[in-house]
Design a protein around this motif. Sequence first.
Motif, PDB file in Angstrom:
ATOM      1  N   CYS A  36       0.843  -1.212   0.000  1.00 28.00           N
ATOM      2  CA  CYS A  36       0.000   0.000   0.000  1.00 28.00           C
ATOM      3  C   CYS A  36       0.876   1.260   0.000  1.00 28.00           C
ATOM      4  CB  CYS A  36      -0.912   0.002   1.222  1.00 28.00           C
ATOM      5  SG  CYS A  36      -1.860   1.535   1.399  1.00 28.00           S
ATOM      6  N   PRO A  37       0.672   2.153  -0.960  1.00 30.50           N
ATOM      7  CA  PRO A  37       1.485   3.376  -1.007  1.00 30.50           C
ATOM      8  C   PRO A  37       1.214   4.318   0.170  1.00 30.50           C
ATOM      9  CG  PRO A  37       0.299   3.028  -3.087  1.00 30.50           C
ATOM     10  CD  PRO A  37      -0.262   2.066  -2.086  1.00 30.50           C
ATOM     11  N   PHE A  38       0.115   4.107   0.865  1.00 29.96           N
ATOM     12  CA  PHE A  38      -0.262   5.017   1.955  1.00 29.96           C
ATOM     13  C   PHE A  38      -0.419   4.252   3.275  1.00 29.96           C
ATOM     14  CE2 PHE A  38      -2.198   6.106  -2.107  1.00 29.96           C
ATOM     15  CZ  PHE A  38      -1.519   7.286  -2.394  1.00 29.96           C
ATOM     16  N   ILE A  42      -3.034   4.401   6.763  1.00 29.82           N
ATOM     17  CA  ILE A  42      -4.242   3.566   6.687  1.00 29.82           C
ATOM     18  C   ILE A  42      -4.205   2.331   7.585  1.00 29.82           C
ATOM     19  CG2 ILE A  42      -5.608   2.110   5.110  1.00 29.82           C
ATOM     20  CD1 ILE A  42      -4.728   4.038   2.856  1.00 29.82           C
ATOM     21  N   TRP A  43      -3.063   1.673   7.639  1.00 30.65           N
ATOM     22  CA  TRP A  43      -3.017   0.334   8.233  1.00 30.65           C
ATOM     23  C   TRP A  43      -2.354   0.300   9.603  1.00 30.65           C
ATOM     24  CZ3 TRP A  43      -5.616  -3.648   6.172  1.00 30.65           C
ATOM     25  CH2 TRP A  43      -5.945  -3.603   4.813  1.00 30.65           C
ATOM     26  N   MET A  65      -7.605  -1.813   9.036  1.00 34.98           N
ATOM     27  CA  MET A  65      -7.602  -0.437   8.529  1.00 34.98           C
ATOM     28  C   MET A  65      -7.991   0.509   9.654  1.00 34.98           C
ATOM     29  SD  MET A  65      -9.262  -0.828   4.750  1.00 34.98           S
ATOM     30  CE  MET A  65      -8.448   0.484   3.863  1.00 34.98           C
ATOM     31  N   CYS A  71      -8.104   5.605   2.342  1.00 31.99           N
ATOM     32  CA  CYS A  71      -7.910   4.625   1.255  1.00 31.99           C
ATOM     33  C   CYS A  71      -8.323   5.230  -0.076  1.00 31.99           C
ATOM     34  CB  CYS A  71      -8.734   3.379   1.541  1.00 31.99           C
ATOM     35  SG  CYS A  71      -8.671   2.162   0.218  1.00 31.99           S
ATOM     36  N   ARG A  72      -7.448   5.069  -1.088  1.00 29.78           N
ATOM     37  CA  ARG A  72      -7.720   5.603  -2.443  1.00 29.78           C
ATOM     38  C   ARG A  72      -8.392   4.577  -3.340  1.00 29.78           C
ATOM     39  NH1 ARG A  72      -4.288   8.261   1.181  1.00 29.78           N
ATOM     40  NH2 ARG A  72      -3.316  10.086   0.220  1.00 29.78           N
ATOM     41  N   ARG A  73      -8.684   3.418  -2.827  1.00 28.24           N
ATOM     42  CA  ARG A  73      -9.351   2.348  -3.595  1.00 28.24           C
ATOM     43  C   ARG A  73      -8.582   1.970  -4.864  1.00 28.24           C
ATOM     44  NH1 ARG A  73     -13.196   4.888  -0.678  1.00 28.24           N
ATOM     45  NH2 ARG A  73     -15.061   3.727  -0.055  1.00 28.24           N
ATOM     46  N   CYS A  74      -7.290   1.909  -4.756  1.00 26.29           N
ATOM     47  CA  CYS A  74      -6.465   1.495  -5.898  1.00 26.29           C
ATOM     48  C   CYS A  74      -6.367  -0.028  -5.981  1.00 26.29           C
ATOM     49  CB  CYS A  74      -5.067   2.095  -5.780  1.00 26.29           C
ATOM     50  SG  CYS A  74      -4.139   1.496  -4.346  1.00 26.29           S
ATOM     51  N   TYR A  75      -6.611  -0.714  -4.875  1.00 21.12           N
ATOM     52  CA  TYR A  75      -6.620  -2.181  -4.766  1.00 21.12           C
ATOM     53  C   TYR A  75      -5.273  -2.844  -5.039  1.00 21.12           C
ATOM     54  CZ  TYR A  75     -11.569  -1.223  -4.487  1.00 21.12           C
ATOM     55  OH  TYR A  75     -12.788  -0.710  -4.112  1.00 21.12           O
ATOM     56  N   CYS A  77      -3.204  -3.406  -2.734  1.00 20.38           N
ATOM     57  CA  CYS A  77      -3.081  -4.351  -1.606  1.00 20.38           C
ATOM     58  C   CYS A  77      -3.806  -5.659  -1.899  1.00 20.38           C
ATOM     59  CB  CYS A  77      -3.606  -3.708  -0.324  1.00 20.38           C
ATOM     60  SG  CYS A  77      -5.302  -3.113  -0.459  1.00 20.38           S
TER      61      CYS A  77
HETATM   62  S1  SF4 Z   1      -6.845   0.055  -1.854  1.00 17.44           S
HETATM   63 FE1  SF4 Z   1      -4.900   1.165  -2.273  1.00 17.44          FE
HETATM   64  S2  SF4 Z   1      -4.891   2.892  -0.813  1.00 17.44           S
HETATM   65 FE2  SF4 Z   1      -6.500   1.455  -0.131  1.00 17.44          FE
HETATM   66  S3  SF4 Z   1      -5.469   0.197   1.417  1.00 17.44           S
HETATM   67 FE3  SF4 Z   1      -5.282  -0.895  -0.561  1.00 17.44          FE
HETATM   68  S4  SF4 Z   1      -3.312  -0.234  -1.461  1.00 17.44           S
HETATM   69 FE4  SF4 Z   1      -3.840   1.195   0.204  1.00 17.44          FE
END
Ligand code: SF4
Length: 145
Positions: A36-38, A42-43, A65, A71-75, A77
Amino acid sequence: MEVPDWKDYYERMKEASPLVIHYPICGGGDECISACPFSGEIWEVVPMKVSLFGVGYRVRLRPFMKNPEACRRCYICVQACPTGALRPAESPVRHPALTFIKSALTLPFKKKYGLSFVFRKEHVERFKRNNFGGGKIEGGTGLQD
Ligand code: SF4
């Protein structure tokens, strides 16, 4: 203080997060946090009572979480999860055993988050700490700490 069962954390994420984790098939290697870039925003990892792939129900550390709003919902993770335990909340794990087997069979063929990612030193260390460390958090709660 009594350590909660994994279902408590599952329900909390289901209510408030864009993702859910079916903890009994989570290996505890923290690959999601690592990818996760963030992750720092978040975690966190928290103690909960859960088995490891159906074996040894006891206190283990697992990702949670703490700040789902970030969360940017990039998925990314979800892609990085080697067992299929982490899913978008709208498509949760329905058949845990099948999900686990399918994920294990496809893991060697994943390009970015395959075996070499899972067996990175930091993930192996997190696996040991999170499963066999007695639920104690030492040395930070995230890989970027
Ligand atoms: S969806 Fe993206 S921003 Fe959200 S927890 Fe997963 S990796 Fe991080």
